[in-house]
Scaffold this active site. Structure first.
Site, PDB file in Angstrom:
ATOM      1  N   HIS A 217       2.827  -4.168  -8.347  1.00 28.53           N
ATOM      2  CA  HIS A 217       3.127  -4.969  -9.550  1.00 28.53           C
ATOM      3  C   HIS A 217       2.246  -4.585 -10.745  1.00 28.53           C
ATOM      4  O   HIS A 217       2.519  -5.007 -11.867  1.00 28.53           O
ATOM      5  CB  HIS A 217       2.963  -6.463  -9.265  1.00 28.53           C
ATOM      6  CG  HIS A 217       3.928  -6.998  -8.249  1.00 28.53           C
ATOM      7  ND1 HIS A 217       5.301  -6.916  -8.415  1.00 28.53           N
ATOM      8  CD2 HIS A 217       3.735  -7.611  -7.048  1.00 28.53           C
ATOM      9  CE1 HIS A 217       5.898  -7.447  -7.356  1.00 28.53           C
ATOM     10  NE2 HIS A 217       4.974  -7.872  -6.513  1.00 28.53           N
TER      11      HIS A 217
ATOM     12  N   ASP B  63       8.804  -3.162  -0.193  1.00 29.03           N
ATOM     13  CA  ASP B  63       8.252  -4.524  -0.270  1.00 29.03           C
ATOM     14  C   ASP B  63       9.387  -5.487  -0.671  1.00 29.03           C
ATOM     15  O   ASP B  63      10.348  -5.084  -1.331  1.00 29.03           O
ATOM     16  CB  ASP B  63       7.149  -4.538  -1.339  1.00 29.03           C
ATOM     17  CG  ASP B  63       6.377  -5.851  -1.408  1.00 29.03           C
ATOM     18  OD1 ASP B  63       5.276  -5.913  -0.844  1.00 29.03           O
ATOM     19  OD2 ASP B  63       6.882  -6.800  -2.055  1.00 29.03           O
TER      20      ASP B  63
ATOM     21  N   HIS C 150       9.337  -7.684  -2.889  1.00 29.97           N
ATOM     22  CA  HIS C 150       9.359  -7.885  -4.344  1.00 29.97           C
ATOM     23  C   HIS C 150       9.567  -6.561  -5.074  1.00 29.97           C
ATOM     24  O   HIS C 150       9.049  -5.524  -4.637  1.00 29.97           O
ATOM     25  CB  HIS C 150       8.026  -8.510  -4.793  1.00 29.97           C
ATOM     26  CG  HIS C 150       7.692  -9.788  -4.085  1.00 29.97           C
ATOM     27  ND1 HIS C 150       6.876  -9.816  -2.956  1.00 29.97           N
ATOM     28  CD2 HIS C 150       8.075 -11.054  -4.320  1.00 29.97           C
ATOM     29  CE1 HIS C 150       6.768 -11.074  -2.536  1.00 29.97           C
ATOM     30  NE2 HIS C 150       7.485 -11.853  -3.340  1.00 29.97           N
TER      31      HIS C 150
ATOM     32  N   ASP D 232       6.742  -8.074   3.698  1.00 24.23           N
ATOM     33  CA  ASP D 232       7.157  -9.442   3.378  1.00 24.23           C
ATOM     34  C   ASP D 232       8.674  -9.617   3.468  1.00 24.23           C
ATOM     35  O   ASP D 232       9.198 -10.688   3.170  1.00 24.23           O
ATOM     36  CB  ASP D 232       6.602  -9.908   2.022  1.00 24.23           C
ATOM     37  CG  ASP D 232       6.536  -8.822   0.976  1.00 24.23           C
ATOM     38  OD1 ASP D 232       7.158  -7.759   1.181  1.00 24.23           O
ATOM     39  OD2 ASP D 232       5.881  -9.040  -0.064  1.00 24.23           O
TER      40      ASP D 232
HETATM   41  N1  Q9C Z   1       1.944 -18.232  -5.056  1.00 22.96           N
HETATM   42  C1  Q9C Z   1       3.205  -8.584  -3.394  1.00 22.96           C
HETATM   43  O1  Q9C Z   1       3.913  -8.772  -2.418  1.00 22.96           O
HETATM   44  N2  Q9C Z   1       3.613 -15.134  -6.293  1.00 22.96           N
HETATM   45  N3  Q9C Z   1       3.059  -9.502  -4.333  1.00 22.96           N
HETATM   46  C2  Q9C Z   1       4.432 -15.892  -5.390  1.00 22.96           C
HETATM   47  C3  Q9C Z   1       3.132 -17.766  -4.409  1.00 22.96           C
HETATM   48  C4  Q9C Z   1       3.994 -13.787  -6.509  1.00 22.96           C
HETATM   49  C5  Q9C Z   1       3.727 -10.763  -4.230  1.00 22.96           C
HETATM   50  C6  Q9C Z   1       4.167 -17.348  -5.428  1.00 22.96           C
HETATM   51  C7  Q9C Z   1       4.146 -12.959  -5.268  1.00 22.96           C
HETATM   52  C8  Q9C Z   1       3.611 -11.581  -5.469  1.00 22.96           C
HETATM   53  C9  Q9C Z   1       2.419  -7.323  -3.529  1.00 22.96           C
HETATM   54 ZN    ZN Z   2       5.784  -8.365  -1.994  1.00 22.96          ZN
END
Ligand code: Q9C
Ligand code: ZN
Length: 345
Positions: A162, A198, A200, A287
């Site tokens: 990200h 991933d 995301h 994930d």
């Molecule tokens: N607090 C990666 O998998 N936030 N990043 C989600 C939970 C963003 C994930 C809400 C998730 C980012 C590298």
């Molecule tokens: Zn992720």
């Protein structure tokens, strides 16, 4: 598989993040990588320390002013008030549209907003050290491929995909996979692929290579209309300038199962074959696992062997770079299943 483990990953140990307005323990925890290391050791994989310094390539891909901010952020935070030691800084204001992002404010929290895409990326005392050593691991993995080896895993943490040229976000600070890919190019390769699996979308990686034709970026992810990072990762993002045609997104709806996911992977494998790259960098997020607490695909632990197996069918030098995956208990098993599926493929 030969594995590079970031020496200082335990130094990034924030206590909490915000989730639906409440302070909760960080999903992106030290224990994640502890469990991966345990699984790697239990299943006989060799783990070594990084043996290359990422500083040079960090300053190529990231804005040196942003890098300087990361290096000094914790000191700046403490300089405001020594009692801040026990607290964590979060951004609360951002230069969205019509506001200026070309003047760096003096106010620390405003600076943090300038260099962040969200308020979900906790910064702690050892964050820079951990991020830098994670980048060293990714660059060491790239060098390992350049030495003629067929596959390698970089156990980097915090994750990277990200993070963009001048911003952090989504638990990421330095874009490890991008740094690995750029290292391959800097040492003489002409074309490399980054395949991001991933859950995301890898918005940082996409943005770093969006106008380039030497890196094909492909991402399989939850549809950004409902899933983080929300503002990038749609199917119509195909690259720009000479990079047109070298960015491919496969957004999938929440609830997607392994068969449906695999159909997109098969398309991605065809995209990769047509590009004829010299090496493959995998942004390895786990994930997509059914038990992940912040994601909505339903892939099972045993399915991850097949993921590795299909990736191996490309017969390319391959560097796996660790990204997300928050079902901490199963994470080690899931990672090593991909790696062993690859080795058996
Ligand atoms: N607090 C990666 O998998 N936030 N990043 C989600 C939970 C963003 C994930 C809400 C998730 C980012 C590298
Ligand atoms: Zn992720």
């Amino acid at each position: 598989m030969h594995c590079f483990l970031s020496d200082s990953y335990r130094d990034h140990n924030p206590k909490y993040e915000y989730f639906r307005g409440e302070k909760v323990p960080c999903f992106e925890s030290v224990e994640r990588l502890d469990n991966i290391v345990k699984a790697l050791q239990a299943r006989g994989h060799k783990i070594v320390s990084p043996d290359h310094d990422a500083t040079g390539v960090i300053h190529t891909l990231h804005d040196p002013v942003y890098v300087r901010f990361l290096e000094t952020a914790w000191q700046q935070w403490l300089a405001l008030d020594p009692a801040n030691e026990a607290l964590q800084p979060f951004p609360s204001v951002w230069p969205t549209r019509t506001l200026r992002d070309d003047v760096v404010p003096d106010n620390f929290i405003a600076k943090l907003g300038l260099y962040s895409m969200d308020n979900g990326t906790p910064l702690a005392q050892g964050t820079w050290r951990a991020a830098k050593s994670g980048a060293d691991a990714a660059v060491s993995a790239a060098q390992y491929l350049l030495n003629g080896n067929g596959s390698v895993f970089s156990a980097s943490r915090p994750p990277g995909h990200h993070a963009g040229r001048d911003f952090m976000g989504g638990y990421c600070f330095l874009n490890n996979a991008a740094l690995g890919a750029q290292t391959l190019l800097d040492q003489g390769m002409k074309k490399v692929v980054i395949l991001d699996i991933d859950y995301h979308h890898g918005n940082g990686t996409q943005s770093l290579f969006y106008d380039r034709d030497d890196v094909l970026f492909i991402s399989l992810h939850g549809d950004p209309k409902t899933e983080f990072p929300f503002y990038l990762g749609h199917g119509d993002e195909v690259g720009e300038g000479k990079g047109k045609g070298y960015n491919i997104n496969y957004p999938m709806p929440a609830g997607t199962n392994f068969d449906q996911w695999l159909q997109c992977l098969e398309q991605a494998l065809e995209n990769i074959q047509s590009f004829q790259p010299e090496a493959l960098v995998i942004s390895l997020g786990l994930d997509t696992f059914v038990g992940d607490p912040i994601s909505k695909f339903t892939i099972q632990s045993d399915d991850f062997f097949q993921v590795g197996h299909r990736l191996a069918s490309l017969r390319l030098p391959t560097a796996f770079i660790m990204e997300g995956g928050y079902a901490t208990e199963a994470l080690g098993t899931n990672v090593v299943n991909v790696l062993e599926g690859f080795e058996q493929g």
